[in-house]
Scaffold this motif. Structure first.
Motif, short mmCIF file in Angstrom:
data_model
loop_
_atom_site.label_atom_id
_atom_site.label_comp_id
_atom_site.label_asym_id
_atom_site.label_seq_id
_atom_site.Cartn_x
_atom_site.Cartn_y
_atom_site.Cartn_z
N MET A 169 4.98 -0.23 -5.42
CA MET A 169 3.57 -0.38 -5.76
C MET A 169 3.48 -1.05 -7.12
SD MET A 169 1.71 3.11 -4.45
CE MET A 169 0.07 2.45 -4.70
N LYS A 170 2.64 -2.09 -7.18
CA LYS A 170 2.47 -2.84 -8.42
C LYS A 170 1.00 -2.86 -8.79
CE LYS A 170 4.17 -6.99 -8.44
NZ LYS A 170 4.45 -8.45 -8.54
N HIS A 171 0.72 -2.55 -10.06
CA HIS A 171 -0.66 -2.58 -10.54
C HIS A 171 -1.03 -4.04 -10.79
CE1 HIS A 171 -4.10 -2.02 -13.29
NE2 HIS A 171 -4.30 -0.97 -12.52
N THR A 216 8.13 2.86 -7.58
CA THR A 216 8.88 2.76 -6.33
C THR A 216 8.93 4.12 -5.66
OG1 THR A 216 10.97 3.13 -7.49
CG2 THR A 216 10.30 0.84 -7.16
N GLY A 217 9.28 4.10 -4.39
CA GLY A 217 9.39 5.34 -3.64
C GLY A 217 9.74 5.07 -2.20
N THR A 242 3.40 9.79 4.92
CA THR A 242 3.77 10.47 3.69
C THR A 242 4.36 9.41 2.78
OG1 THR A 242 4.21 12.52 4.88
CG2 THR A 242 5.16 12.30 2.68
N LEU A 243 3.84 9.33 1.57
CA LEU A 243 4.34 8.39 0.59
C LEU A 243 4.90 9.18 -0.58
CD1 LEU A 243 1.40 7.24 1.81
CD2 LEU A 243 2.14 5.27 0.48
N SER A 244 6.12 8.92 -0.93
CA SER A 244 6.72 9.52 -2.11
C SER A 244 6.77 8.42 -3.17
CB SER A 244 8.13 10.03 -1.79
OG SER A 244 8.73 10.55 -2.94
N ILE A 245 5.94 8.56 -4.20
CA ILE A 245 5.79 7.51 -5.22
C ILE A 245 6.17 8.08 -6.58
CG2 ILE A 245 4.20 5.86 -6.26
CD1 ILE A 245 2.41 6.44 -3.70
N ALA A 246 7.24 7.56 -7.13
CA ALA A 246 7.71 8.01 -8.45
C ALA A 246 7.85 9.53 -8.49
CB ALA A 246 6.79 7.50 -9.56
N GLY A 247 8.36 10.11 -7.40
CA GLY A 247 8.60 11.55 -7.33
C GLY A 247 7.41 12.39 -6.93
N VAL A 248 6.26 11.78 -6.69
CA VAL A 248 5.05 12.51 -6.28
C VAL A 248 4.82 12.26 -4.80
CG1 VAL A 248 2.56 12.76 -6.60
CG2 VAL A 248 4.04 12.30 -8.58
N TYR A 275 -5.33 -0.65 8.79
CA TYR A 275 -5.50 0.79 8.71
C TYR A 275 -6.26 1.09 7.42
CZ TYR A 275 -2.10 1.36 12.45
OH TYR A 275 -1.44 1.31 13.67
N THR A 276 -7.40 1.73 7.52
CA THR A 276 -8.18 2.08 6.34
C THR A 276 -8.33 3.59 6.30
OG1 THR A 276 -10.25 1.79 7.57
CG2 THR A 276 -9.48 -0.09 6.28
N GLY A 277 -8.10 4.14 5.11
CA GLY A 277 -8.19 5.59 4.95
C GLY A 277 -8.05 5.97 3.51
N MET A 278 -7.70 7.23 3.31
CA MET A 278 -7.58 7.76 1.96
C MET A 278 -6.17 8.30 1.73
SD MET A 278 -10.58 7.24 0.71
CE MET A 278 -10.91 8.27 -0.70
N MET A 279 -5.66 8.05 0.53
CA MET A 279 -4.38 8.61 0.10
C MET A 279 -4.68 9.76 -0.84
SD MET A 279 -1.10 6.79 -1.74
CE MET A 279 -2.02 6.23 -3.17
N THR A 280 -4.05 10.91 -0.56
CA THR A 280 -4.28 12.10 -1.35
C THR A 280 -2.97 12.52 -2.01
OG1 THR A 280 -5.97 12.79 0.22
CG2 THR A 280 -5.14 14.47 -1.28
N CYS A 281 -3.01 12.66 -3.34
CA CYS A 281 -1.86 13.09 -4.12
C CYS A 281 -2.23 14.38 -4.85
CB CYS A 281 -1.46 12.02 -5.14
SG CYS A 281 -1.05 10.42 -4.40
#
Length: 126
Positions: A57-59, A72-73, A89-95, A107-113
């Motif tokens: 993922m890049k800002h 990364t993840g 399931t996305l594991s991003i920088a340990g989260v 695919y449109t939706g919401m990511m919840t962390c």
């Protein structure tokens, strides 16, 4: 008779021989300020196909200072031929985050962390 079941059981955990990697790309955030890319491979076969692979993922927002922030993840998801939903399931920088999206061109939706507000995430799987 037991010896016959061992190869069958091991075959269930193997990656399918004809599995082609899929490219996943998308944008996260209210303004789409995070660009997501991933290459996933099929981990199991059957009616519901399971995929997993590394993601980045890049800002890319205009407020970026000192170069774009990158994380990364890994992404894991199941996809079936008879459903228009994608749950991942996305594991991003340990989260570890979850995602649920509906197919409508993308695919449109919401990511919840954990401990964060849900954010919009749009994904394309090719």
């Amino acid at each position: 008779m037991r010896a016959r079941f061992v190869p069958i059981a091991l075959a269930a955990f193997a990656t399918p021989a004809n599995a082609q990697p899929l490219q996943v790309f998308g944008y996260a955030g209210v303004l789409g300020e995070w660009e997501l890319t991933a290459a996933v491979t099929e981990k199991a076969s059957g009616r519901t196909k399971e995929f997993a692979g590394p993601l980045s993922m890049k800002h890319v927002g205009v407020c970026t200072q000192d170069g774009p922030e990158e994380k990364t993840g890994e992404i894991r998801f199941r996809r079936s031929a008879w459903s228009s939903r994608l749950n991942a399931t996305l594991s991003i920088a340990g989260v570890e985050c979850t995602y649920s999206g509906r197919l409508s061109g993308s695919y449109t939706g919401m990511m919840t962390c954990p401990d964060r507000q849900p954010v919009p995430l749009t994904l394309w799987v090719k």
